[in-house]
Design a protein around this motif. Structure first.
Motif, short mmCIF file in Angstrom:
data_model
loop_
_atom_site.label_atom_id
_atom_site.label_comp_id
_atom_site.label_asym_id
_atom_site.label_seq_id
_atom_site.Cartn_x
_atom_site.Cartn_y
_atom_site.Cartn_z
N ASP A 1 0.84 -1.20 0.00
CA ASP A 1 0.00 0.00 0.00
C ASP A 1 0.88 1.25 0.00
O ASP A 1 0.74 2.14 0.84
CB ASP A 1 -0.93 0.01 1.21
CG ASP A 1 -2.02 1.08 1.09
OD1 ASP A 1 -2.40 1.41 -0.04
OD2 ASP A 1 -2.47 1.59 2.13
N SER A 2 1.79 1.29 -0.97
CA SER A 2 2.74 2.40 -1.03
C SER A 2 3.11 2.68 -2.48
O SER A 2 2.74 1.93 -3.39
CB SER A 2 4.00 2.06 -0.24
OG SER A 2 4.66 0.94 -0.82
N ILE A 3 3.82 3.78 -2.69
CA ILE A 3 4.37 4.08 -4.01
C ILE A 3 5.89 4.14 -3.87
O ILE A 3 6.42 4.40 -2.79
CB ILE A 3 3.83 5.39 -4.59
CG1 ILE A 3 4.30 6.58 -3.74
CG2 ILE A 3 2.34 5.37 -4.73
CD1 ILE A 3 4.12 7.90 -4.44
N ARG A 4 6.56 3.89 -4.98
CA ARG A 4 8.02 3.98 -4.99
C ARG A 4 8.47 4.93 -6.09
O ARG A 4 7.90 4.96 -7.18
CB ARG A 4 8.64 2.60 -5.21
CG ARG A 4 8.49 1.68 -4.01
CD ARG A 4 9.22 0.38 -4.22
NE ARG A 4 8.99 -0.54 -3.11
CZ ARG A 4 9.42 -1.79 -3.09
NH1 ARG A 4 10.09 -2.28 -4.11
NH2 ARG A 4 9.18 -2.56 -2.05
N ILE A 5 9.51 5.68 -5.75
CA ILE A 5 10.09 6.63 -6.69
C ILE A 5 11.57 6.29 -6.82
O ILE A 5 12.29 6.22 -5.82
CB ILE A 5 9.93 8.08 -6.20
CG1 ILE A 5 8.45 8.39 -5.95
CG2 ILE A 5 10.52 9.07 -7.19
CD1 ILE A 5 8.21 9.35 -4.82
N TYR A 6 12.01 6.03 -8.04
CA TYR A 6 13.41 5.70 -8.31
C TYR A 6 14.06 6.89 -9.02
O TYR A 6 13.56 7.35 -10.07
CB TYR A 6 13.52 4.46 -9.19
CG TYR A 6 12.92 3.21 -8.59
CD1 TYR A 6 13.72 2.25 -7.97
CD2 TYR A 6 11.55 2.98 -8.63
CE1 TYR A 6 13.17 1.10 -7.42
CE2 TYR A 6 10.99 1.83 -8.08
CZ TYR A 6 11.81 0.90 -7.48
OH TYR A 6 11.26 -0.24 -6.94
N ILE A 7 15.16 7.37 -8.48
CA ILE A 7 15.93 8.45 -9.11
C ILE A 7 17.33 7.90 -9.33
O ILE A 7 18.10 7.71 -8.39
CB ILE A 7 15.96 9.71 -8.22
CG1 ILE A 7 14.53 10.22 -8.00
CG2 ILE A 7 16.83 10.80 -8.85
CD1 ILE A 7 14.43 11.42 -7.08
N LYS A 8 17.65 7.63 -10.60
CA LYS A 8 18.87 6.89 -10.92
C LYS A 8 19.73 7.64 -11.93
O LYS A 8 19.22 8.20 -12.90
CB LYS A 8 18.49 5.51 -11.48
CG LYS A 8 19.68 4.61 -11.79
CD LYS A 8 19.21 3.25 -12.27
CE LYS A 8 20.39 2.33 -12.54
NZ LYS A 8 19.96 0.99 -13.01
N ASP A 9 21.05 7.65 -11.68
CA ASP A 9 21.98 8.23 -12.65
C ASP A 9 23.00 7.18 -13.05
O ASP A 9 23.17 6.17 -12.36
CB ASP A 9 22.68 9.47 -12.08
CG ASP A 9 23.61 9.15 -10.93
OD1 ASP A 9 24.63 8.46 -11.16
OD2 ASP A 9 23.34 9.59 -9.79
N ASN A 10 23.66 7.40 -14.16
CA ASN A 10 24.69 6.46 -14.62
C ASN A 10 26.08 7.09 -14.51
O ASN A 10 26.94 6.92 -15.37
CB ASN A 10 24.42 6.00 -16.06
CG ASN A 10 24.52 7.14 -17.06
OD1 ASN A 10 24.45 8.31 -16.68
ND2 ASN A 10 24.69 6.81 -18.34
N GLY A 11 26.28 7.84 -13.41
CA GLY A 11 27.56 8.51 -13.18
C GLY A 11 28.61 7.58 -12.62
O GLY A 11 28.59 6.36 -12.84
N SER A 12 29.53 8.15 -11.85
CA SER A 12 30.69 7.39 -11.37
C SER A 12 30.39 6.55 -10.13
O SER A 12 31.20 5.73 -9.72
CB SER A 12 31.85 8.34 -11.05
OG SER A 12 31.44 9.32 -10.11
N GLY A 13 29.21 6.73 -9.50
CA GLY A 13 28.85 5.93 -8.34
C GLY A 13 29.47 6.43 -7.05
O GLY A 13 30.22 7.41 -7.02
N ILE A 14 29.15 5.73 -5.95
CA ILE A 14 29.61 6.12 -4.61
C ILE A 14 30.35 4.95 -3.99
O ILE A 14 29.86 3.82 -4.01
CB ILE A 14 28.42 6.53 -3.71
CG1 ILE A 14 27.61 7.65 -4.38
CG2 ILE A 14 28.90 6.96 -2.34
CD1 ILE A 14 26.33 7.98 -3.62
N ALA A 15 31.50 5.22 -3.40
CA ALA A 15 32.28 4.17 -2.74
C ALA A 15 31.52 3.63 -1.53
O ALA A 15 30.80 4.38 -0.87
CB ALA A 15 33.64 4.72 -2.31
#
Length: 436
Positions: free
Chosen positions: A360-374
């Motif tokens: 009973d929820s919604i999901r929001i995906y915010i995605k980039d194809n950058g260098s990433g995080i260690a």
């Protein structure tokens, strides 16, 4: 162990290969109401210590096999038995032997042959010291926990104050900007319609006059050539159309500003999430464009059909702004360092929304194809004041405030998934319930 030294819950482990010594010591200990545990070698002493957890160990030094020194050394290297105080029993009188035992971790020595009164006195002393030590450690642990909770509460309160102040200031600023923009926009829109009508009429008049009066004098002919009448007639409608598109763009920006910073702090309202994301993208459109360092950031939107969510729209929009702006910053830094240029990947920002009927929820995906995080940085990104940006480029509060807005204000979840070289994805989960 309890504070009462007469308690029969106190257990003393006696370790000696001489049965007579064990018997004498056990009888002495029983007069105090203590329970005696016995072992005749080092190995069994270690084993008993691990499962019985005695309050104190009386350990003979000179034993066949595993002597007292090695037994004590092993007891002190184990997390389970390390806190148990050890008193050596020995006939050795050399001070070097006593120093050796104390360095290993023993708390005292009893020299053989021993007096029962001395043994009991020393046992009582060290049982009391052990009890006081454990009580002090417990209190320190409790106070440390209280201080940690107070610090977390203080940080949370600070974030709430910062966020409330930011939202209040932002709301006032945007309201003022929106008001200032709307006035000239209304004036221009109202007059642009009349300008188009007037221009259309003038062009009709010029065309009719050219048809009715084909013969023109030289002065008029010179002016027609000077102003390039043919091009003017062709281009003027295009100029007016461009002006109208510019006005429409200003109206969209004004609407995005009002949508982005809605004054709804007091209570939750029904809000369409897509409006918030789109208004944020509109405000950041100038930063998505290409520049000398990187190409334009491609935005891919995969929106599902969502019902309105009961929420604080202004605060959610602040989260979208923080996450999308951070992605843009990451692209800029990635291309500035040359990492993304070498990979030849087009910078892409993907926005996905969907409904999770089971939760009973919604999901929001915010995605980039950058260098990433260690990984070591991922563990700290939601900590207040933590930032990897250069001095003057970030406060480290954006993600901490975003976490508080999603988790504390909306009872939702926010996760960060990232792989170095692959990109970063934030997943926001918001309940669809109407709780406020």
């Amino acid at each position: 162990m309890v504070g009462d030294l007469q308690s029969n819950s106190i257990r003393i482990l006696l370790v000696d290969d001489n049965p007579n010594n064990l018997k004498v010591l056990a009888e002495a200990i029983s007069t105090c109401g203590w329970k005696a545990l016995m072992a005749t070698d080092g190995e069994s002493a270690i084993e008993q210590s691990e499962y019985a957890q005695p309050d104190l160990i009386l350990l003979d030094v000179m034993m066949p096999g595993l002597d007292g020194f090695e037994t004590c050394r092993r007891l002190k290297t184990s997390r389970i038995t390390q806190p148990i105080p050890v008193i050596f029993m020995t006939a050795l009188s050399e001070s070097t032997d006593k120093v050796k035992g104390l360095e290993i971790g023993a708390v005292d020595y009893i020299t053989k042959p021993f007096q029962q009164e001395e043994v009991i006195a020393r046992l009582k002393l060290h049982l009391k010291i052990s009890h006081l030590t454990r009580t002090l450690e417990q209190r320190v642990e409790e106070h440390t926990k209280e201080l940690s909770q107070s610090l977390e509460q203080l940080q949370s309160t600070q974030l709430q104050l910062i966020q409330s102040e930011k939202m209040s200031t932002l709301g006032q600023l945007v309201a003022g900007i929106g008001h200032e923009i709307n006035n000239p926009i209304g004036f221009i829109v109202g007059n642009l319609t009349h300008i188009k009508e007037y221009t259309h009429g003038l062009l009709r008049l010029v065309d009719l006059q050219q048809k009715k009066l084909p013969e023109i004098d030289s002065e008029v002919a010179d002016l027609i050539e000077e102003i390039d009448l043919e091009y003017l007639i062709e281009d003027l409608p295009n100029l007016l159309q461009s002006m109208q598109q510019g006005i429409i763009r200003l109206q969209e920006i004004s609407l995005s500003l009002r949508t982005f910073a809605r004054a709804d702090i007091a209570s939750k309202v029904a809000f369409q999430i897509h409006e918030g994301i789109d208004s944020t993208l509109m405000l950041l459109k100038h930063r998505l464009k290409g520049n000398s360092e990187r190409p334009e950031i491609q935005v891919i939107k995969k929106y599902s059909s969502l019902e309105p969510v009961q929420c604080y729209p202004g605060q959610l929009n602040q989260v979208f702004m923080n996450l999308i702006a951070n992605a843009i910053d990451a692209f800029d830094q990635c291309h500035l360092s040359g990492i993304c240029r070498e990979s030849n990947k087009l910078p892409t920002l993907t926005l996905i929304t969907l409904t999770d009927a089971q939760e009973d929820s919604i999901r929001i995906y915010i995605k980039d194809n950058g260098s990433g995080i260690a990984p070591e940085i991922q563990a700290r990104i939601f900590d207040p004041a933590f930032t990897t940006k250069p001095v003057g480029k970030g406060t480290g509060l954006g993600l901490a405030i975003s976490y508080q807005i999603i988790v504390d204000k909306h009872q939702g979840k926010i996760q960060c998934l990232s792989s170095p070289g692959e990109g970063t994805e934030f997943i926001i989960t918001l309940p669809l319930g109407n709780s406020s």
